[in-house]
Scaffold this motif. Structure first.
Motif, PDB file in Angstrom:
ATOM      1  N   UNK A 196      87.246  -3.363  -5.218  1.00 54.20           N
ATOM      2  CA  UNK A 196      87.180  -2.123  -4.430  1.00 54.20           C
ATOM      3  C   UNK A 196      85.792  -1.822  -3.871  1.00 54.20           C
ATOM      4  N   UNK A 197      84.753  -2.094  -4.671  1.00 58.14           N
ATOM      5  CA  UNK A 197      83.399  -1.800  -4.203  1.00 58.14           C
ATOM      6  C   UNK A 197      82.916  -2.780  -3.131  1.00 58.14           C
ATOM      7  N   UNK A 198      83.578  -3.930  -3.015  1.00 52.42           N
ATOM      8  CA  UNK A 198      83.203  -4.900  -1.983  1.00 52.42           C
ATOM      9  C   UNK A 198      84.034  -4.748  -0.713  1.00 52.42           C
ATOM     10  N   UNK A 199      84.949  -3.784  -0.699  1.00 51.75           N
ATOM     11  CA  UNK A 199      85.788  -3.585   0.480  1.00 51.75           C
ATOM     12  C   UNK A 199      84.996  -3.294   1.757  1.00 51.75           C
ATOM     13  N   UNK A 200      83.905  -2.510   1.713  1.00 52.47           N
ATOM     14  CA  UNK A 200      83.135  -2.316   2.948  1.00 52.47           C
ATOM     15  C   UNK A 200      82.657  -3.629   3.558  1.00 52.47           C
ATOM     16  N   UNK A 201      82.241  -4.572   2.718  1.00 52.68           N
ATOM     17  CA  UNK A 201      81.827  -5.875   3.227  1.00 52.68           C
ATOM     18  C   UNK A 201      82.986  -6.649   3.822  1.00 52.68           C
ATOM     19  N   UNK A 202      84.160  -6.558   3.200  1.00 53.50           N
ATOM     20  CA  UNK A 202      85.342  -7.233   3.725  1.00 53.50           C
ATOM     21  C   UNK A 202      85.726  -6.640   5.077  1.00 53.50           C
ATOM     22  N   UNK A 203      85.693  -5.305   5.172  1.00 51.05           N
ATOM     23  CA  UNK A 203      86.040  -4.643   6.428  1.00 51.05           C
ATOM     24  C   UNK A 203      85.061  -5.036   7.534  1.00 51.05           C
TER      25      UNK A 203
END
Length: 279
Positions: A196-203
């Motif tokens: 969840x905390x890496x979602x900004x990077x994925x987006x």
């Protein structure tokens, strides 16, 4: 603070000349008839009607978005483990070395890199030469869907890796330590904390991969043999070959609207997981 505002002026002029003016010209061409002179413009919606009434162009658009989606999914599947491994390296020197290895190919022009793979994947290229030397039959790779997707993944995956890596390195490790103290195993910590905390990077990675993949024209032209047409090839053909700048501008404007809508969707999905979880 006013002193620093002056530094914005050169960028504002540059953006106006190279971004705003071309976009105005594209919009003007898209809504006018072919053959207008400078002083007389005849506005029309015929260019847009031509696109939406022709099933061929709609199918090309669908294919472009589908290929971009496949490319993005593969980049996530391959890029996330790579970024996770690099972020987990304890030695800063080794970590920087791995990041350097990821970014080195991007120093070379994308067209040159694609031409290199054209020579490797062609029927009598390096790949089939190695297969035949090992006793296997040569296989058809070039001018196929696989070659086009492979070329896009190769060219765009560094952007996905770097975005996810940046998110992982910025993550507060104390969350994982707290989860382990509360009895969570590594899988649970990853699914409930790290992912969840890496979602900004994925987006961000999705934005940097999907948008150029959907509008790419020279990768399908080279690795697809010129017969694998995506929306970028249609736009290129209208401007450089057919000479129909009005229709080409209309297609470009439609593609820009689609991209802006997709960027809006990704922005909506880009939320702060820690805020939602009360961290």
């Amino acid at each position: 603070m006013r002193r620093f505002k002056i530094m914005v002026y050169p960028y504002a002029v540059w953006a106006f000349v190279l971004i705003v003016i071309p976009m105005i010209m594209i919009a003007l061409y898209a809504f006018t008839e072919k053959g207008n002179d400078v002083m007389t413009f005849k506005f029309t919606l015929e260019n847009f009607m031509q696109f939406f009434e022709d099933a061929v162009f709609l199918n090309v658009m669908k294919r472009s978005l589908f290929i971009a989606l496949i490319t993005t999914v593969i980049c996530i599947i391959l890029g996330y483990p790579c970024a996770y491994i690099i972020a987990g390296i304890t030695s800063e020197k080794n970590k920087l070395m791995m990041v350097l290895l990821i970014t080195i190919p991007t120093w070379i022009n994308m067209l040159v890199r694609t031409y290199a793979w054209l020579g490797i994947l062609q029927d009598n290229g390096l790949f089939n030469t190695i297969l035949q030397a090992l006793g296997f039959h040569a296989i058809k790779i070039i001018h196929t869907d696989f070659a086009v997707v492979f070329g896009m993944v190769y060219n765009f995956i560094p952007f996905m890796i770097l975005q996810i890596y940046t998110s992982l390195t910025k993550m507060d490790k104390s969350y994982i330590e707290a989860a382990e103290d509360l009895g969570a195993n590594k899988v649970q910590s990853f699914l409930r904390i790290t992912l969840p905390l890496s979602l900004p990077g994925i987006i961000s990675g999705i934005t940097l991969v999907f948008l150029p993949a959907a509008s790419s024209f020279f990768i399908p032209k080279l690795l697809g043999g010129g017969q694998y047409v995506l929306i970028g090839n249609v736009i290129e053909n209208q401007f450089l070959t057919a000479g129909n700048w009005n229709f080409g501008s209309a297609v470009s404007l439609i593609m820009a609207v689609v991209m802006l809508f997709l960027m809006w969707l990704t922005k909506k999905a880009d939320r702060d997981p820690s805020a939602e979880r009360g961290f």
